[in-house]
Design an enzyme around this catalytic site. Structure first.
Site, PDB file in Angstrom:
ATOM      1  N   LYS A  94       0.839  -1.199   0.000  1.00  0.00           N
ATOM      2  CA  LYS A  94       0.000   0.000   0.000  1.00  0.00           C
ATOM      3  C   LYS A  94       0.880   1.258   0.000  1.00  0.00           C
ATOM      4  O   LYS A  94       0.687   2.159  -0.793  1.00  0.00           O
ATOM      5  CB  LYS A  94      -0.920  -0.026   1.224  1.00  0.00           C
ATOM      6  CG  LYS A  94      -1.828   1.159   1.333  1.00  0.00           C
ATOM      7  CD  LYS A  94      -2.799   1.039   2.494  1.00  0.00           C
ATOM      8  CE  LYS A  94      -3.547   2.350   2.662  1.00  0.00           C
ATOM      9  NZ  LYS A  94      -4.470   2.346   3.791  1.00  0.00           N
ATOM     10  N   GLU A 138      10.605  -4.420   4.690  1.00  0.00           N
ATOM     11  CA  GLU A 138      10.774  -5.811   4.256  1.00  0.00           C
ATOM     12  C   GLU A 138      10.449  -5.960   2.767  1.00  0.00           C
ATOM     13  O   GLU A 138      11.200  -6.565   2.001  1.00  0.00           O
ATOM     14  CB  GLU A 138       9.834  -6.743   5.048  1.00  0.00           C
ATOM     15  CG  GLU A 138      10.112  -6.837   6.527  1.00  0.00           C
ATOM     16  CD  GLU A 138       9.278  -5.888   7.358  1.00  0.00           C
ATOM     17  OE1 GLU A 138       9.019  -4.749   6.888  1.00  0.00           O
ATOM     18  OE2 GLU A 138       8.888  -6.263   8.471  1.00  0.00           O
ATOM     19  N   GLY A 185      -4.831  -1.769   5.068  1.00  0.00           N
ATOM     20  CA  GLY A 185      -3.965  -2.866   4.615  1.00  0.00           C
ATOM     21  C   GLY A 185      -4.579  -4.239   4.833  1.00  0.00           C
ATOM     22  O   GLY A 185      -4.623  -5.078   3.933  1.00  0.00           O
ATOM     23  N   ARG A 186      -5.095  -4.488   6.047  1.00  0.00           N
ATOM     24  CA  ARG A 186      -5.626  -5.821   6.346  1.00  0.00           C
ATOM     25  C   ARG A 186      -7.027  -6.039   5.764  1.00  0.00           C
ATOM     26  O   ARG A 186      -7.622  -7.098   5.967  1.00  0.00           O
ATOM     27  CB  ARG A 186      -5.584  -6.095   7.849  1.00  0.00           C
ATOM     28  CG  ARG A 186      -6.240  -5.035   8.700  1.00  0.00           C
ATOM     29  CD  ARG A 186      -5.900  -5.225  10.179  1.00  0.00           C
ATOM     30  NE  ARG A 186      -6.351  -4.113  11.008  1.00  0.00           N
ATOM     31  CZ  ARG A 186      -5.676  -2.983  11.191  1.00  0.00           C
ATOM     32  NH1 ARG A 186      -4.521  -2.809  10.588  1.00  0.00           N
ATOM     33  NH2 ARG A 186      -6.146  -2.035  11.976  1.00  0.00           N
ATOM     34  N   GLU A 223      -4.547  -7.097  14.941  1.00  0.00           N
ATOM     35  CA  GLU A 223      -4.051  -5.763  14.564  1.00  0.00           C
ATOM     36  C   GLU A 223      -5.192  -4.744  14.656  1.00  0.00           C
ATOM     37  O   GLU A 223      -4.968  -3.575  14.951  1.00  0.00           O
ATOM     38  CB  GLU A 223      -3.459  -5.780  13.137  1.00  0.00           C
ATOM     39  CG  GLU A 223      -2.620  -4.556  12.822  1.00  0.00           C
ATOM     40  CD  GLU A 223      -1.753  -4.711  11.569  1.00  0.00           C
ATOM     41  OE1 GLU A 223      -0.601  -5.159  11.667  1.00  0.00           O
ATOM     42  OE2 GLU A 223      -2.242  -4.367  10.479  1.00  0.00           O
ATOM     43  N   HIS A 255      -4.907 -33.430  17.227  1.00  0.00           N
ATOM     44  CA  HIS A 255      -3.747 -34.192  17.683  1.00  0.00           C
ATOM     45  C   HIS A 255      -2.627 -33.292  18.173  1.00  0.00           C
ATOM     46  O   HIS A 255      -1.488 -33.741  18.295  1.00  0.00           O
ATOM     47  CB  HIS A 255      -3.261 -35.110  16.555  1.00  0.00           C
ATOM     48  CG  HIS A 255      -4.314 -36.103  16.159  1.00  0.00           C
ATOM     49  ND1 HIS A 255      -4.446 -37.335  16.743  1.00  0.00           N
ATOM     50  CD2 HIS A 255      -5.325 -35.999  15.259  1.00  0.00           C
ATOM     51  CE1 HIS A 255      -5.479 -37.967  16.208  1.00  0.00           C
ATOM     52  NE2 HIS A 255      -6.043 -37.168  15.304  1.00  0.00           N
ATOM     53  N   LYS A 287       9.387  -0.918  14.474  1.00  0.00           N
ATOM     54  CA  LYS A 287       9.944  -0.532  13.166  1.00  0.00           C
ATOM     55  C   LYS A 287      10.979   0.572  13.351  1.00  0.00           C
ATOM     56  O   LYS A 287      12.070   0.525  12.802  1.00  0.00           O
ATOM     57  CB  LYS A 287       8.839   0.001  12.247  1.00  0.00           C
ATOM     58  CG  LYS A 287       7.914  -1.035  11.663  1.00  0.00           C
ATOM     59  CD  LYS A 287       7.051  -0.343  10.593  1.00  0.00           C
ATOM     60  CE  LYS A 287       5.780  -1.072  10.289  1.00  0.00           C
ATOM     61  NZ  LYS A 287       4.858  -0.318   9.453  1.00  0.00           N
TER      62      LYS A 287
HETATM   63  O1  F6P Z   1       2.039  -4.444   9.993  1.00  0.00           O
HETATM   64  C1  F6P Z   1       1.785  -3.111   9.740  1.00  0.00           C
HETATM   65  C2  F6P Z   1       1.283  -2.864   8.337  1.00  0.00           C
HETATM   66  O2  F6P Z   1       1.130  -1.504   8.173  1.00  0.00           O
HETATM   67  C3  F6P Z   1      -0.021  -3.600   8.037  1.00  0.00           C
HETATM   68  O3  F6P Z   1      -1.140  -2.962   8.511  1.00  0.00           O
HETATM   69  C4  F6P Z   1       0.061  -3.717   6.568  1.00  0.00           C
HETATM   70  O4  F6P Z   1      -0.824  -4.679   6.122  1.00  0.00           O
HETATM   71  C5  F6P Z   1       1.512  -4.097   6.377  1.00  0.00           C
HETATM   72  O5  F6P Z   1       2.181  -3.335   7.359  1.00  0.00           O
HETATM   73  C6  F6P Z   1       2.079  -3.874   5.006  1.00  0.00           C
HETATM   74  O6  F6P Z   1       2.002  -2.556   4.581  1.00  0.00           O
HETATM   75  P1  F6P Z   1       2.201  -2.139   3.072  1.00  0.00           P
HETATM   76  O7  F6P Z   1       1.116  -2.768   2.264  1.00  0.00           O
HETATM   77  O8  F6P Z   1       2.145  -0.642   3.055  1.00  0.00           O
HETATM   78  O9  F6P Z   1       3.549  -2.640   2.613  1.00  0.00           O
END
Ligand code: F6P
Length: 549
Positions: A206, A212, A266-267, A352, A383, A511
């Protein structure tokens, strides 16, 4: 005391809890043979049976009163109206527009967003059809065979879960892979044996700033460029983002950026172009069937009366156990191998969203908010951790998800699977009394002394509440329904707890600190300005790293 815990509806539930606490569900079922009819609800082929809960009709009345008092209906209407209900970020929460299959306009700040939503769906259709027909080719003219989604959190979990759930709709010649963890092993193992000429990368983010994802995308690009040259990037990389500038900086052709908007959290973004990998792998028609399923649940949530409203009922039951019984965990147990990733996806959605400690006004809350959520597919879970569910000292609320049919014609497997699904919820509800255990052992001819020894171990308290959610089959439509059901459940709980379910400040601190630690890990200077533990760990790791290299 907060306004919520001091409120008449909350106080009435507290008093009622004292009446319910000593009752056993086996007696409630014995007294009322109509519990299933009274406590079950259906929506477009999906059934929720909530009769195996520690409730009576009065409980549901009092919980409904709580929902009314907390303004659940008004809040729902605000969400569907595109109001800025994400107050800390001053944004609308409008993922429902992404799957609006009606002709109804959906407005944010007075502007109908549906033309934009449809334009992106068309863009996705054109692109996915071209790839699936082999018309979109890699730089050497070969068709795409592998789609690698690079994203994390909401830009990964929903996509991976949907594709795992809909594996039976996947073609053999186009398969997905995922890179999310910044750990290089994830990237290296995912790219192992991949043919760059037939690989398409989707950078899904987003913000297009997530550490990462950006590092993984950069390393994936180097991997590609090393093998096919820099010209290949435009034929092997596309992006899904709200950040056009950053996408262009990365070197992705803006024509192959699939946009979405800040009103999609995002979620909650699987329904947006973030679902591009889903559409590529199972086809745009199937992706749209998923949207249809979610829309059906949206319509149910938007229009069903509070007492028959599935997400509202599930949310209220969650509050009943979290806040009145004091249970802090919730288990989700899908009895379908395709849904194995569902609990993991829900962990982000629920924890979250509702793992919050202050209310909308910024005041610390004096009640539990979102539960710790865990789960795994049955029968495997039976199990591993089911022992604790049956006989442990911790209680948790549980959702069992059962699927009547299977995609594969091995009927005996399905019969055994479903019998286990039914047996578990029955066992958790009924338990087994010591008298029953003793009678059983007697019948087997066991002596009194041996029975005295073993009977307590074989006794089950029962009275463990479960919801049973039943789907006809795992299809794009039912997966859409199921996801939307949980999204709305989480939304309603956020309203009941008066918290903001749509921000996630809790992930920021780590972060930030990680950025400050990077130079300390890389440099040779003495570690300064760290607490003793972090400094000790840093020195130890640096020493190990040197020895290792
Ligand atoms: O974990 C924090 C967060 O902001 C989530 O809400 C989101 O889904 C994820 O990082 C990834 O964010 P982006 O889509 O901006 O890379």
């Amino acid at each position: 005391m907060s306004a919520l815990t001091d409120s008449p509806a909350w106080q009435a539930l507290l008093a009622h809890h004292r009446e319910i606490e000593p009752l056993h569900m086996r007696d409630l079922f014995a007294q009322d043979t109509m519990r299933f009819e009274k406590f079950s609800v259906r929506s477009s082929g999906l059934l929720l049976d909530y009769s195996k809960n520690r409730i009576t009709e009065k409980t549901m009345e009092l919980l409904s009163t709580l929902a009314r008092q907390c303004g659940v209906i008004e809040a729902r209407d605000h969400m569907f109206a595109g109001d800025h209900i994400n107050s800390t970020e001053d944004r609308a929460v409008f993922h429902v527009a992404l799957r609006n299959r009606s002709e109804r306009p959906m407005k944010v700040d007075g502007r109908d967003v549906m033309p934009d939503v449809r334009a992106v769906l068309n863009q996705m259709r054109r692109f996915t059809e071209a790839v699936r027909r082999g018309e979109w080719q890699g730089i050497t003219g070969r068709p795409i065979k592998t789609v690698v989604n690079i994203g994390i959190g909401g830009s990964d979990l929903g996509v991976i879960m949907a594709l795992q759930s809909l594996r039976s709709y996947q073609r053999d010649d186009l398969s997905p892979r995922f890179i999310s963890n910044v750990d290089s092993s994830h990237l290296v193992e995912t790219l192992r044996n991949l043919d760059p000429e037939t690989t398409l990368f989707i950078v899904a983010s987003k913000t297009f700033t997530t550490q990462e994802t950006m590092l993984n995308a950069t390393s994936a690009r180097s991997w590609l460029v090393k093998r096919l040259g820099s010209e290949a990037v435009r034929k092997h990389f596309v992006a899904v983002s709200t950040n056009e500038e950053k996408v262009a900086d990365f070197g992705i052709d803006p024509d192959y950026m699939f946009p979405f908007w800040d009103w999609v959290g995002g979620r909650y973004s699987t329904w947006s172009a973030i679902g591009l990998a889903i559409a590529l792998v199972i086809g745009m028609d199937k992706f749209e069937e998923m949207l249809e399923g979610a829309h059906a649940m949206d319509e149910h949530f938007r229009t069903a009366p509070l007492e028959n409203n599935m997400p509202i009922i599930m949310a209220l039951l969650g509050v009943w156990y979290a806040n009145f019984f004091g249970w802090s965990t919730h288990a989700v147990l899908p009895y379908d191998q395709y849904l194995t990733r569902f609990p993991q996806y829900l962990q982000q959605l629920d924890m979250e969203s509702n793992g919050k400690r202050v209310d909308l006004q910024g005041r610390p809350v004096d009640y539990s908010t979102g539960p710790i959520l865990f789960g795994h597919a049955g029968t495997n879970a039976q199990h591993s951790f089911f022992q604790l569910l049956h006989q442990g000292q911790q209680d948790c609320s549980m959702d069992f998800i059962g699927v009547a049919n299977n995609h594969h014609p091995l009927r005996e497997h399905q019969t055994i699977l479903l019998s286990n699904f039914l047996a578990q919820t029955k066992a958790l509800m009924l338990g087994k009394t010591e008298e029953e255990v003793r009678a059983e052992l007697h019948a087997k001819g066991m002596g009194e002394a041996e029975i005295d020894k073993i009977a307590p171990h074989k006794t089950f308290p029962g009275n463990k509440p479960t919801n049973s959610i039943v789907l006809p089959l795992v299809t794009p439509f039912t997966v859409g329904q199921l996801l939307a059901l949980y999204e709305h459940k989480v939304f309603v709980q956020g309203i009941l707890w008066n918290i903001n379910s749509f921000d996630q400040w809790g992930v920021e601190l780590g972060k930030e600190l990680a950025c400050g630690i990077v130079p300390k890990l890389m440099g040779d200077e003495e570690i300064m300005n760290e607490d003793a533990s972090t400094a000790g760990l840093l020195r130890y790791m640096k020493r190990l790293k040197k020895e290792f290299i």
